[in-house]
Design a protein around this motif. Structure first.
Motif, short mmCIF file in Angstrom:
data_model
loop_
_atom_site.label_atom_id
_atom_site.label_comp_id
_atom_site.label_asym_id
_atom_site.label_seq_id
_atom_site.Cartn_x
_atom_site.Cartn_y
_atom_site.Cartn_z
N LEU A 33 2.42 10.03 -16.39
CA LEU A 33 1.46 10.45 -15.37
C LEU A 33 0.75 9.23 -14.80
N GLY A 34 1.00 8.97 -13.55
CA GLY A 34 0.44 7.78 -12.91
C GLY A 34 1.42 7.32 -11.86
N PHE A 35 1.08 6.23 -11.20
CA PHE A 35 1.97 5.70 -10.16
C PHE A 35 2.63 4.43 -10.68
N ASN A 36 3.95 4.40 -10.69
CA ASN A 36 4.63 3.23 -11.24
C ASN A 36 5.94 2.99 -10.47
N GLU A 37 5.83 2.12 -9.47
CA GLU A 37 6.96 1.85 -8.58
C GLU A 37 8.17 1.31 -9.37
N GLU A 38 7.92 0.36 -10.25
CA GLU A 38 9.02 -0.27 -10.99
C GLU A 38 9.77 0.76 -11.83
N GLY A 65 5.47 8.73 0.44
CA GLY A 65 6.57 8.43 1.35
C GLY A 65 6.17 7.71 2.64
N LEU A 66 4.94 7.92 3.11
CA LEU A 66 4.51 7.27 4.34
C LEU A 66 4.70 5.75 4.26
N GLY A 67 4.33 5.18 3.12
CA GLY A 67 4.46 3.73 2.94
C GLY A 67 5.90 3.28 3.06
N ILE A 101 0.88 -1.18 0.00
CA ILE A 101 0.00 0.00 0.00
C ILE A 101 0.91 1.22 0.00
N LYS A 102 1.03 1.87 -1.14
CA LYS A 102 1.94 3.02 -1.18
C LYS A 102 1.34 4.13 -2.04
N ALA A 103 1.02 5.23 -1.38
CA ALA A 103 0.58 6.41 -2.13
C ALA A 103 1.72 7.41 -2.18
N LEU A 156 9.58 13.00 -16.20
CA LEU A 156 8.74 13.23 -15.01
C LEU A 156 7.89 11.99 -14.74
N LEU A 157 7.86 11.57 -13.49
CA LEU A 157 6.94 10.51 -13.08
C LEU A 157 6.14 11.06 -11.91
N GLY A 158 4.83 11.21 -12.11
CA GLY A 158 4.05 11.79 -11.02
C GLY A 158 2.57 11.56 -11.21
N SER A 159 1.86 11.64 -10.12
CA SER A 159 0.41 11.55 -10.24
C SER A 159 -0.21 12.64 -9.39
N ALA A 160 -1.33 13.15 -9.88
CA ALA A 160 -2.00 14.25 -9.18
C ALA A 160 -3.37 13.79 -8.73
N GLU A 171 8.60 20.60 2.59
CA GLU A 171 8.96 19.17 2.48
C GLU A 171 9.37 18.65 3.85
N PRO A 172 8.44 18.01 4.55
CA PRO A 172 8.77 17.55 5.91
C PRO A 172 10.08 16.78 5.98
N CYS A 173 10.29 15.84 5.09
CA CYS A 173 11.59 15.19 5.02
C CYS A 173 12.04 15.14 3.57
N GLY A 174 11.28 14.41 2.75
CA GLY A 174 11.68 14.20 1.37
C GLY A 174 12.50 12.92 1.28
N LEU A 175 11.99 11.98 0.52
CA LEU A 175 12.73 10.74 0.32
C LEU A 175 13.41 10.72 -1.04
N THR A 176 12.85 11.47 -2.00
CA THR A 176 13.35 11.31 -3.37
C THR A 176 14.79 11.81 -3.52
N GLN A 177 15.17 12.84 -2.74
CA GLN A 177 16.56 13.29 -2.82
C GLN A 177 17.49 12.24 -2.22
N PHE A 236 12.06 14.30 -12.28
CA PHE A 236 11.24 14.62 -11.10
C PHE A 236 10.39 13.39 -10.82
N ILE A 237 10.35 12.96 -9.57
CA ILE A 237 9.48 11.85 -9.18
C ILE A 237 8.73 12.28 -7.93
N GLY A 238 7.40 12.23 -7.99
CA GLY A 238 6.67 12.61 -6.78
C GLY A 238 5.21 12.87 -7.05
N ARG A 239 4.49 13.10 -5.96
CA ARG A 239 3.09 13.46 -6.10
C ARG A 239 3.03 14.86 -6.72
N LEU A 240 2.15 15.04 -7.71
CA LEU A 240 2.01 16.37 -8.30
C LEU A 240 0.98 17.12 -7.47
N1 LIG Z 1 4.12 8.54 -9.44
C1 LIG Z 1 4.93 7.80 -8.71
N2 LIG Z 1 5.29 6.56 -9.11
C2 LIG Z 1 6.12 5.80 -8.36
N3 LIG Z 1 6.64 6.19 -7.18
C3 LIG Z 1 6.31 7.40 -6.75
C4 LIG Z 1 5.46 8.27 -7.46
N4 LIG Z 1 5.30 9.42 -6.77
C5 LIG Z 1 6.03 9.28 -5.67
N5 LIG Z 1 6.64 8.07 -5.64
C6 LIG Z 1 7.49 7.53 -4.58
O1 LIG Z 1 6.86 7.83 -3.33
C7 LIG Z 1 7.83 8.29 -2.39
C8 LIG Z 1 7.58 9.76 -2.17
O2 LIG Z 1 8.39 10.26 -1.15
P1 LIG Z 1 8.20 11.77 -0.63
O3 LIG Z 1 9.28 12.03 0.34
O4 LIG Z 1 8.01 12.66 -1.80
O5 LIG Z 1 6.83 11.59 0.17
P2 LIG Z 1 5.41 12.32 0.30
O6 LIG Z 1 5.47 13.74 -0.04
O7 LIG Z 1 4.45 11.47 -0.41
O8 LIG Z 1 5.13 12.08 1.87
C9 LIG Z 1 5.32 12.72 3.11
O9 LIG Z 1 5.95 11.74 3.96
C10 LIG Z 1 7.29 11.45 3.63
C11 LIG Z 1 7.73 10.36 4.59
O10 LIG Z 1 7.81 10.82 5.89
C12 LIG Z 1 8.17 12.67 3.72
O11 LIG Z 1 9.47 12.34 3.28
C13 LIG Z 1 7.60 13.79 2.85
O12 LIG Z 1 8.35 14.97 3.04
C14 LIG Z 1 6.13 14.02 3.19
O13 LIG Z 1 5.58 14.99 2.32
C15 LIG Z 1 9.18 7.97 -3.02
O14 LIG Z 1 9.52 6.64 -2.72
C16 LIG Z 1 8.89 8.10 -4.52
O15 LIG Z 1 9.79 7.35 -5.30
#
Ligand SMILES: Nc1ncnc2c1ncn2[C@@H]1O[C@H](COP(=O)(O)OP(=O)(O)O[C@H]2O[C@H](CO)[C@@H](O)[C@H](O)[C@H]2O)[C@@H](O)[C@H]1O
Length: 491
Positions: free
Chosen positions: A363-368, A18-20, A14-16, A333-337, A387-393, A304-308
């Motif tokens: 545009l969409g979610f694609n872990e692979e 970074g929380l997951g 279950i991954k939307a 760009l890989l992202g979903s809004a 950005e509370p933490c940010g995992l993508t960097q 860029f990878i992240g939620r739009l």
């Molecule tokens: N379209 C897509 N397809 C595939 N993979 C995708 C994707 N969009 C995002 N991801 C993946 O989801 C994760 C996103 O991490 P972020 O740090 O951006 O978290 P997010 O902002 O959702 O969560 C919140 O929680 C996290 C965790 O605490 C904090 O780091 C962050 O700052 C806070 O906003 C990464 O693993 C990224 O690769």
């Protein structure tokens, strides 16, 4: 120690966002350190069942009191890459977790209030008595409230709660129906400003506030963001509350799971590589281009990878695409809004740029695919508004994609500007940082990074390797969380 995580996500099942990642990665780290960890999650219809092993019914008749009646639930159990997970499936006309999505339903607050109640009932009825319950974000903010107001008096008096806030913006608001449904009742008591009463709307209950007030310890996901949340508007109205509870609030920098994110063994990338030998990375760049039909040229590739979402600085993401093209580089760009306006905007952009061989918008979610992009990209932009933490960097570092970030939240704690950071020696600097939210600021950071790639390839490689050298695994944060658990357990 026996730890139970109650959360709305756990990667990769279950991954939307970074929380997951955090829920999975922290759990694995705690287990590696010899502790027992179990996870309680909702059983969504749309989760990735292919990532669960041995799924079976563990508990058939969980009766959850709800609105004066009961809802019967089945609790399934299975392993997600070694983590023992319990999935709660309610049998009810209310669809709860059968709505084809994790979030964004009209009844979200009721769905997750129910989940929180069911998770506690499951612990109670199955006689599980963890030392620490670790909850995350607004979805589970009511867990400590119900634990200390109801379940404490039913045999759960020794449990302690650590509550982690990943995003202050989404707080979970509800009305008195939540109190009647969960059996908390007593409107006057809970609507009080000192308990769950929202700091601004006197007619709303705030789940996250409940989490802050009632938990034994509260964390957010980086030290800099802990300061921002307390002292700036980024706390979304919680500044005063956090000030009141400052003795039990701090920021712990997230980690990333070094087994999941490992260019030496990643099963989603065709060529493995190490920080000492980046030839595999160049081949992955080629593979990425082939897959996305980008042309093969000797140019940098920015991603860029992240939620739009507004949070991610979408106007700057948009601008980064065009600035990259202007600099004759390539962009992926890989992202979903979830917001319709932003979604439409990027679909429009995608159509507009469709025939351009130097850009691809997925545009969409694609872990692979995300793994291949991290592995193929030279640079990753993270121009977030906050950005509370940010995992993508951090994942970028691991894969040798040099980050270009806005200096906010956890990005401040992880990215150190190659040219200007005065607190780090040149050999410890690892990326590019800008501060303002205008185009000029982004452009100047991007230009410095792209110039290095074009003009000093050896130096650029050095910068990549310096980033790869950092340890942003769960090793240190795992220790920090255990210290907190230990502290609250003995109170
Ligand atoms: N379209 C897509 N397809 C595939 N993979 C995708 C994707 N969009 C995002 N991801 C993946 O989801 C994760 C996103 O991490 P972020 O740090 O951006 O978290 P997010 O902002 O959702 O969560 C919140 O929680 C996290 C965790 O605490 C904090 O780091 C962050 O700052 C806070 O906003 C990464 O693993 C990224 O690769």
């Amino acid at each position: 120690m026996y730890i139970v995580q109650i959360a709305s996500e756990c990667a990769p099942v279950i991954k939307a966002g970074g929380l997951g990642d955090v829920v999975y990665g922290l759990s694995r780290e705690l287990e590696m350190r010899g502790h027992t960890v179990e996870l309680i999650l909702p059983m969504y219809d749309c989760m990735r069942y292919d990532h669960i092993w041995g799924l079976h019914v563990a508990y058939e008749n969980l009766s959850v009191p709800w609105y004066g009646g009961v809802i019967r639930c089945s609790v399934y159990c299975g392993w997600v890459y070694g983590r023992l997970c319990f999935f709660i499936q309610p049998h009810s006309q209310d669809k709860f977790f059968n709505q084809g999505r994790y979030y964004g339903c009209v009844d979200d607050n009721i769905r997750f209030a129910f989940f929180s109640k069911a998770a506690l009932e499951f612990l109670l009825q199955s006689n599980k008595r963890p030392d620490v319950i670790h909850c995350h974000d607004w979805q589970t903010g009511l867990v400590p409230v119900m634990l200390f107001e109801i379940y404490k008096y039913q045999g759960m008096e020794n449990q302690r709660v650590c509550y982690t806030i990943h995003n202050f913006k989404h707080q979970g608001l509800g009305g008195s129906d939540v109190l009647w449904a969960t059996g908390l009742n007593r409107e006057e008591y809970y609507f009080h400003y000192d308990r769950l009463g929202d700091n601004f709307n006197p007619f709303a209950l705030n789940f996250m506030k409940g989490g802050i007030v009632y938990s034994n310890y509260v964390t957010t996901v980086s030290p800099h963001h802990a300061w921002e949340a307390r002292c700036t508007e980024i706390g979304y109205g919680f500044g005063h509350t956090l000030h009141l509870y400052q003795d039990k609030f701090s920021g712990i920098l997230n980690g990333i799971d070094y087994e999941v994110w490992n260019p030496e063994s990643d099963r989603y990338i065709p060529h493995s590589y190490t920080k000492d030998d980046l030839t595999g990375k160049a081949k992955n760049k080629q593979a990425l281009r082939e897959r996305l039909l980008l042309r093969e040229v000797d140019r940098p590739l920015v991603c860029f990878i992240g939620r739009l979402d507004e949070q991610k600085g979408v106007h700057l993401v948009h601008h980064a695409i065009y600035h990259t093209l202007q600099r004759s580089a390539q962009f992926v760009l890989l992202g979903s809004a979830t917001e319709a306006g932003i979604n439409d905007h990027f679909w429009h952009e995608k159509q507009f740029l469709n025939d351009n061989p130097d850009v691809h918008l997925e545009l969409g979610f694609n872990e692979e695919l995300s793994h291949l992009i991290y592995a193929g990209a030279d640079l990753i932009v993270v121009p977030s508004n906050y950005e509370p933490c940010g995992l993508t960097q951090m994942i970028g570092f691991r894969y040798g994609a040099v980050p270009i970030v806005r200096g906010v939240g956890g990005l401040v704690n992880t990215v150190f500007d190659r040219d200007y950071d005065e607190n780090h020696l040149p050999e410890a600097r690892n990326g590019y940082v800008f501060y303002e939210t205008d185009y000029a600021a982004l452009e100047s950071a991007m230009d410095r990074a792209l110039d290095l790639w074009y003009d000093q390839p050896g130096e650029f490689r050095q910068c990549q390797q310096q980033g790869m050298h950092y340890d942003y695994s769960w090793n240190y944060p795992g220790k920090d969380y255990l210290e907190i658990y230990d502290r609250i357990r003995h109170k």
